[in-house]
Design a protein around this motif. Structure first.
Motif, short mmCIF file in Angstrom:
data_model
loop_
_atom_site.label_atom_id
_atom_site.label_comp_id
_atom_site.label_asym_id
_atom_site.label_seq_id
_atom_site.Cartn_x
_atom_site.Cartn_y
_atom_site.Cartn_z
N GLY A 49 36.77 41.99 34.23
CA GLY A 49 37.54 41.15 35.05
C GLY A 49 38.84 41.16 34.72
O GLY A 49 39.80 40.94 35.31
N ASN A 51 40.18 40.19 31.88
CA ASN A 51 40.95 38.96 31.13
C ASN A 51 40.95 39.27 29.33
O ASN A 51 41.26 38.66 28.56
CB ASN A 51 39.98 37.83 31.25
CG ASN A 51 40.46 37.27 32.53
OD1 ASN A 51 41.55 37.11 33.00
ND2 ASN A 51 39.52 36.73 33.21
N ILE A 73 37.96 42.75 41.16
CA ILE A 73 36.44 42.14 41.37
C ILE A 73 36.44 40.82 41.99
O ILE A 73 37.15 40.10 41.89
CB ILE A 73 35.69 41.93 40.10
CG1 ILE A 73 36.32 41.02 39.19
CG2 ILE A 73 35.49 43.36 39.25
CD1 ILE A 73 35.31 40.49 38.11
N TYR A 75 33.75 37.44 42.24
CA TYR A 75 33.09 37.07 40.98
C TYR A 75 32.23 35.71 41.28
O TYR A 75 32.99 34.87 41.96
CB TYR A 75 33.90 36.72 39.81
CG TYR A 75 33.32 35.96 38.37
CD1 TYR A 75 32.48 36.75 37.74
CD2 TYR A 75 34.00 34.72 37.97
CE1 TYR A 75 32.07 36.10 36.70
CE2 TYR A 75 33.36 34.28 36.98
CZ TYR A 75 32.55 34.79 36.23
OH TYR A 75 31.94 34.12 35.18
N PRO A 77 30.35 32.93 39.18
CA PRO A 77 30.01 32.24 37.78
C PRO A 77 28.51 31.78 37.80
O PRO A 77 27.98 31.35 38.73
CB PRO A 77 31.09 31.56 37.49
CG PRO A 77 31.56 31.07 38.62
CD PRO A 77 31.32 31.80 39.72
N SER A 81 31.32 26.37 40.24
CA SER A 81 32.78 26.20 40.05
C SER A 81 33.36 25.95 41.38
O SER A 81 34.27 26.73 41.67
CB SER A 81 33.47 27.41 39.17
OG SER A 81 32.68 27.40 38.18
N PHE A 83 35.84 23.85 43.76
CA PHE A 83 36.74 22.89 43.70
C PHE A 83 36.44 21.66 44.47
O PHE A 83 36.38 21.43 45.60
CB PHE A 83 38.30 23.50 44.39
CG PHE A 83 38.95 24.47 43.42
CD1 PHE A 83 37.82 25.34 42.61
CD2 PHE A 83 40.11 24.83 43.37
CE1 PHE A 83 38.46 26.23 41.73
CE2 PHE A 83 40.59 25.84 42.59
CZ PHE A 83 39.70 26.58 41.84
N LEU B 149 36.43 25.92 35.79
CA LEU B 149 37.16 26.31 36.98
C LEU B 149 38.41 27.38 36.55
O LEU B 149 38.73 28.30 37.35
CB LEU B 149 37.82 25.13 37.70
CG LEU B 149 36.76 23.92 38.14
CD1 LEU B 149 37.51 22.93 38.74
CD2 LEU B 149 35.76 24.75 39.39
N HIS B 151 38.32 29.40 34.10
CA HIS B 151 37.68 30.55 34.02
C HIS B 151 37.31 31.44 35.17
O HIS B 151 37.67 32.49 35.48
CB HIS B 151 36.32 30.55 33.00
CG HIS B 151 35.73 31.51 32.93
ND1 HIS B 151 34.36 31.91 33.35
CD2 HIS B 151 35.94 32.75 32.28
CE1 HIS B 151 34.13 33.03 33.12
NE2 HIS B 151 34.83 33.60 32.33
N TYR B 152 36.83 30.82 36.22
CA TYR B 152 36.58 31.44 37.46
C TYR B 152 38.02 32.04 37.99
O TYR B 152 38.15 33.14 38.30
CB TYR B 152 35.99 30.24 38.36
CG TYR B 152 36.15 31.08 39.93
CD1 TYR B 152 35.29 31.89 40.23
CD2 TYR B 152 37.05 30.65 41.00
CE1 TYR B 152 35.21 32.38 41.54
CE2 TYR B 152 37.08 31.31 42.08
CZ TYR B 152 35.99 32.10 42.53
OH TYR B 152 36.17 32.57 43.60
N MET B 153 39.15 31.07 37.98
CA MET B 153 40.32 31.59 38.39
C MET B 153 40.75 32.97 37.93
O MET B 153 41.40 33.67 38.41
CB MET B 153 41.47 30.46 38.44
CG MET B 153 41.14 29.41 39.67
SD MET B 153 41.15 29.74 41.26
CE MET B 153 43.04 29.60 41.67
N MET B 155 38.89 35.00 36.29
CA MET B 155 38.19 36.23 36.27
C MET B 155 38.64 36.90 37.69
O MET B 155 38.47 38.02 38.05
CB MET B 155 36.64 35.91 36.56
CG MET B 155 35.94 35.54 35.10
SD MET B 155 36.01 37.06 34.02
CE MET B 155 34.71 38.03 34.95
#
Lengths: 246, 252
Positions: A49, A51, A73, A75, A77, A81, A83, B149, B151-153, B155
């Motif tokens: 990713g 990061n 990519i 993703y 999780p 996740s 909102f 959240l 972490h998702y953003m 990624m």
């Protein structure tokens, strides 16, 4: 090959997490990564990713290095996740929204296809765990990237929902064959879903074995009771047992 | 919704009980009016003297709301700047805390000396008491963004700007609204204090005049009005919150 990972190494201080990882994902291929908890599977995703940057090695997407570059990519999780202040429809377009104007019509079409049309304007708080993961998967599908990275997406679900979700995932995937890299710690899940499986060792994680899954598609749950499935499961279990005994 | 009514009803009943107790005690002990008026006297004064009082109401309401809006806008802006620029935060945050340690009662006359008796110094005082709760609540809200959240953003490759405006800011709305509610009650107090120190109209002026002529009933009229205004502002912000904050568990 869509994704090619060569001699990837990652250390955090003294901790050697990934060691000489080589793996690849082809176009339209479903690849699973199987490994014990804490083996650095999530670190691998962090690297893909963008990061984290690897200490050594290269991550190639379509032949171009994406070391430390984000946004290549899509993703999904472990926790959905979603909102909480966005409706299902608004959540589904989130990933696409980051790279320009999202296509709401396409999003609605997908929600309809997977039977979530009536929840388009609901908030995530009103959905069950399985439904949240569906929304999360559709969100990943709707982003334009070609490689889908799924990080133990069903591990938080109960056994019944999990099997249902695996079948659901396959059925959706038959219709939209994006390349998938799927992290899991369940042998059955990997065998049931994937075309190829990489087995990772414990830390420092190395690719211990690569297994081609010979079952034809489309698959359904009767596969889980066949002899071939059982034998392959045993074979994989051998590899994992070696990890446990060492 | 019904629960809210039942709960609200209970506290109204209790309040009523306290008033009756007060009324009874004042009558039994025959407390003179210039020391402590009974609630009935206060209500009488509120009705009879409404004409003289009403001129003051409008200017205080106007002052409090305008000050609240300015204070909150400034507070939110400061919170965003401090959160997005950690270096500025290190430099300014201690100063912000210090600014809250200057007693308003000391600062207000100074501001009047510098800026005269117009709106300007009054709005400054109200803004000064309002902005701090907003800054603190917003900053806390931004910091407490759900890690999964974020972490998702990260990624999916969201930029820092996108992470802030699509995730951190909307995520912190409930916190921001808690800050707003505190600020709303402060703003009325700020308005009254600023009027004490020099104004032609306003509840603060009415209060000082009543006090110096021992019209304690009028002082209480002013006090009740200030409370009422606070509750109304609080309720307005709560109503806006209900509309703006969606998809979360009901907070208090």
């Amino acid at each position: 090959m869509l994704l090619n990972i060569k001699e990837l190494n990652k250390t955090f201080g003294d901790l050697h997490v990934l060691k000489d990882i080589n793996l690849s994902v082809g176009k339209n291929e479903f690849v699973a990564i199987l490994g014990p908890s804490g083996s650095g599977k999530s670190t691998l995703f962090q690297l893909i990713g963008g990061n984290q940057t690897p200490n050594q090695g290269e991550i190639l997407l379509n032949g171009e290095s994406i070391n430390g570059k984000t946004g290549f990519i899509s993703y999904m999780p472990q926790q959905s996740s979603l909102f909480p202040w966005r409706t299902v429809l608004e959540n589904v377009v989130l990933a696409a929204e980051l790279n320009g104007k999202p296509d709401y019509e396409e999003a609605k079409l997908w929600l309809e296809k997977v039977g979530l049309a009536e929840f388009a304007n609901s908030y995530p708080i009103e959905l069950s765990g399985g439904m949240k993961q569906r929304v999360s998967f559709i969100r990943a599908l709707l982003s334009k990237q070609n490689l889908l990275c799924l990080d133990e997406p069903f591990s938080a679900l109960d056994e019944f929902t999990r099997l249902k979700m695996q079948k659901w995932l396959l059925s959706v995937w038959e219709e939209n064959r994006k390349s998938i890299l799927f992290i899991t710690h369940s042998i059955e899940e990997a065998l049931f879903l994937a075309d190829r499986i990489y087995i990772l060792s414990k830390r420092p994680a190395q690719v211990k074995a690569e297994i081609k899954v010979p079952f034809s598609r489309p698959r359904d749950e009767s596969l889980l009771e066949t002899n071939e499935f059982f034998l392959l499961k045993q074979q994989i279990f051998q590899f994992i047992r070696e990890e446990l005994s060492e | 919704m019904r629960k809210v009514w039942i709960r609200g009803g209970k506290s109204v009943l209790f309040l009523l009980f306290l008033f009756i107790l007060w009324e009874a005690l004042v009558r039994i002990t025959e407390t003179p009016m210039w020391l402590l008026p009974a609630p009935s006297d206060v209500i009488k004064e509120a009705v009879i003297g409404f004409d003289t009082f009403s001129v003051h109401i409008l200017s205080t309401v106007y002052l409090a709301i305008l000050g609240l809006v300015i204070g909150c806008s400034v507070g939110l802006l400061i919170a965003i700047i401090l959160y997005r620029l950690p270096k500025v935060n290190e430099l300014l945050y201690p100063l912000l805390i210090l600014s809250q340690n200057i007693p308003t009662i000391v600062l207000a006359p100074l501001l009047i000396i510098w800026f005269g008796f117009g709106m300007m110094p009054k709005l400054m005082i109200i803004s000064l008491v309002c902005f701090f709760p907003i800054v603190v609540a917003s900053m806390d809200g931004f910091r407490q963004t759900a890690p999964e959240l974020k972490h998702y953003m990260q990624m999916v490759g969201a930029s820092r700007n996108q992470i802030f405006w699509k995730l951190e800011f909307p995520h912190s709305l409930p916190s921001i609204f808690s800050g707003l509610k505190i600020a709303a009650t402060y703003s009325v107090m700020g308005a009254v204090i600023s009027e004490w120190l020099g104004a032609k109209k306003g509840v603060g002026v009415y209060m000082t005049l009543a006090q110096s002529s021992f019209r304690i009933d009028r002082v209480f009229v002013a006090i009740f009005f200030v409370m009422l205004l606070s509750i109304v502002l609080f309720g307005m912000i709560r109503a806006i919150e209900k509309v703006v904050v969606k998809g979360r568990n009901e907070g208090a």
